[in-house]
Design an enzyme around this catalytic site. Sequence first.
Site, PDB file in Angstrom:
ATOM      1  N   PHE A   1       0.647  -1.352   0.130  1.00 36.14           N
ATOM      2  CA  PHE A   1      -0.004   0.080  -0.055  1.00 36.14           C
ATOM      3  C   PHE A   1       0.760   1.104  -0.097  1.00 36.14           C
ATOM      4  O   PHE A   1       0.535   2.270  -0.321  1.00 36.14           O
ATOM      5  CB  PHE A   1      -1.114  -0.043   1.128  1.00 36.14           C
ATOM      6  CG  PHE A   1      -0.288   0.414   2.509  1.00 36.14           C
ATOM      7  CD1 PHE A   1       0.338  -0.358   3.495  1.00 36.14           C
ATOM      8  CD2 PHE A   1      -0.557   1.864   2.881  1.00 36.14           C
ATOM      9  CE1 PHE A   1       0.793   0.029   4.386  1.00 36.14           C
ATOM     10  CE2 PHE A   1       0.017   2.457   4.167  1.00 36.14           C
ATOM     11  CZ  PHE A   1       0.947   1.528   4.595  1.00 36.14           C
ATOM     12  N   LYS A   2       2.262   1.049   0.250  1.00 35.09           N
ATOM     13  CA  LYS A   2       2.951   2.265   0.284  1.00 35.09           C
ATOM     14  C   LYS A   2       2.832   3.105  -0.928  1.00 35.09           C
ATOM     15  O   LYS A   2       3.266   4.273  -0.943  1.00 35.09           O
ATOM     16  CB  LYS A   2       4.559   1.926   0.846  1.00 35.09           C
ATOM     17  CG  LYS A   2       4.561   1.155   1.954  1.00 35.09           C
ATOM     18  CD  LYS A   2       4.212   1.787   3.340  1.00 35.09           C
ATOM     19  CE  LYS A   2       4.841   1.395   4.596  1.00 35.09           C
ATOM     20  NZ  LYS A   2       4.571   0.080   5.182  1.00 35.09           N
ATOM     21  N   ASP A   3       2.709   2.230  -1.980  1.00 35.81           N
ATOM     22  CA  ASP A   3       2.682   2.839  -3.441  1.00 35.81           C
ATOM     23  C   ASP A   3       1.646   4.262  -3.736  1.00 35.81           C
ATOM     24  O   ASP A   3       1.896   4.939  -4.442  1.00 35.81           O
ATOM     25  CB  ASP A   3       2.757   2.075  -4.450  1.00 35.81           C
ATOM     26  CG  ASP A   3       3.786   0.914  -4.666  1.00 35.81           C
ATOM     27  OD1 ASP A   3       4.847   1.311  -4.797  1.00 35.81           O
ATOM     28  OD2 ASP A   3       3.521  -0.352  -4.773  1.00 35.81           O
TER      29      ASP A   3
END
Length: 466
Positions: free
Chosen positions: A111-113
Amino acid sequence: MEYISTRGSAPALDFEGATLAGLASDGGLYVPREWPRFSKEEIAGFAGLSYAELAQRIMLPFVGDSLTPERLLELTTQAYGRFAHKAVTPLKQLDEQQWLLELFHGPTLAFKDVALQLLGLLFEEFLGRGGDPLTIVGATSGDTGSAAIDAVAGRARVDIFMLHPKGRVSDVQRRQMTTVLAPNVHNIAIEGTFDDAQAMVKRMFNDQGMTSRFSIGAVNSINWARLMAQVVYYFAAGLQLGAPHREVAFAVPTGNFGDVFAGYVAAQMGLPVAKLIVATNVNDILHRALTSGDYSAGTVTPTAAPSMDIQVSSNFERLLFDLGGRDGAALAAQMAGFESTKVMQLTNAQREGAARLFTSARADASDMANAIRWAWEECGELLDPHTAIGLHAARNAGLPADVPVVTLATAHPAKFRDAVERATGQRPTLPARIGDLFEREERLIELPGDYDTIAAHVAAHAVARG
Ligand SMILES: *Cc1c(COP(=O)(O)O)cnc(C)c1O
């Protein structure tokens, strides 16, 4: 919109300034001076927007004069155009009550993207307006590093130095960082834990010897712009499940308290949130803080969910600031006490305030494996270990049957293939967008967990102020 420090004494900045500064100069974290709030009618009007359009609408009040609405929409369109799913963050139903919000369709499978693809574009935009080149220094338990490197590799006027704890990230995570050979990317494996790496990064922000020579920027979730981008998917999921006319709960696998704090922000902005369920592994400082007010750091135990192997949750400070009446001086004293003793007791106001919206659960290795097995056997879904910890908490939260519970699926199961295979016997396949990860050359330097050595390495390789 102005940004102020949680510790009360750093200068207020606009959005551009807060994005480039990362950590405030008094050691605090930047937060908006007040939370923007949407009316029920405005939220109802968001239904049917594309993800990029919704992102623009949610972020506009935070961005202020730093970007025009048209430019912001161009940036969100570009950032989310790189996702492998048309819905960007698709929602999947598991059973009558449980849902999964898939946040792992970006280039590096976590999810960091969602935040970092946008942050890379924001850096490029703001650095293109002049000023000093940016030296990004970050610490990663695995996923921030690869997402940040993907977002800034090869971009002009920015260098990135990424510290990861040697041997404590998965092979996929490490290779996603170390096989990026762009000259502005510097991977450092340190002896020690993620908390050691994060403490060194924070120290560098307050090291006059470094900050006078380099303009140091942050990609960790201490950077406000990251949290802002994460608010969007809470709205996206809520709208699909009936918001603003129906309450939704979210279960969030948590480490640094960034992702779940974005849910808190969504609630302040008017999204009807029934509960935010903070899910931890055995590194349970947040579970202890929320159940008994005891925020004291133990030692980190390595687990199969390494991105949650954290004992000091930086963004918790932002919540404590809000719950303590936004008194920067009082919080600065409270945090100084924690930094010297590693022990902190929440005030009654902080505990009661948190209990209104948050609940928490802790999952050990067998809870995690059972959740992976349940999702596979009952729903045909392979979950990564972090997501499984969220689902464990979601299924044990005891919420009324008519409240939908959305577990944030924070990583693709293939990113943690070994743990998934141990629990299910199924080995998830790496998606095609990962390409020939295991054939590529790696580049990294190993350094001792010693601040002066790390600072000297950064100083020797970064581009100094103009
Ligand atoms: C970073 C990460 C988390 C924890 O998120 P925080 O914002 O630090 O709480 C959970 N799961 C995965 C897969 C991550 O990469």
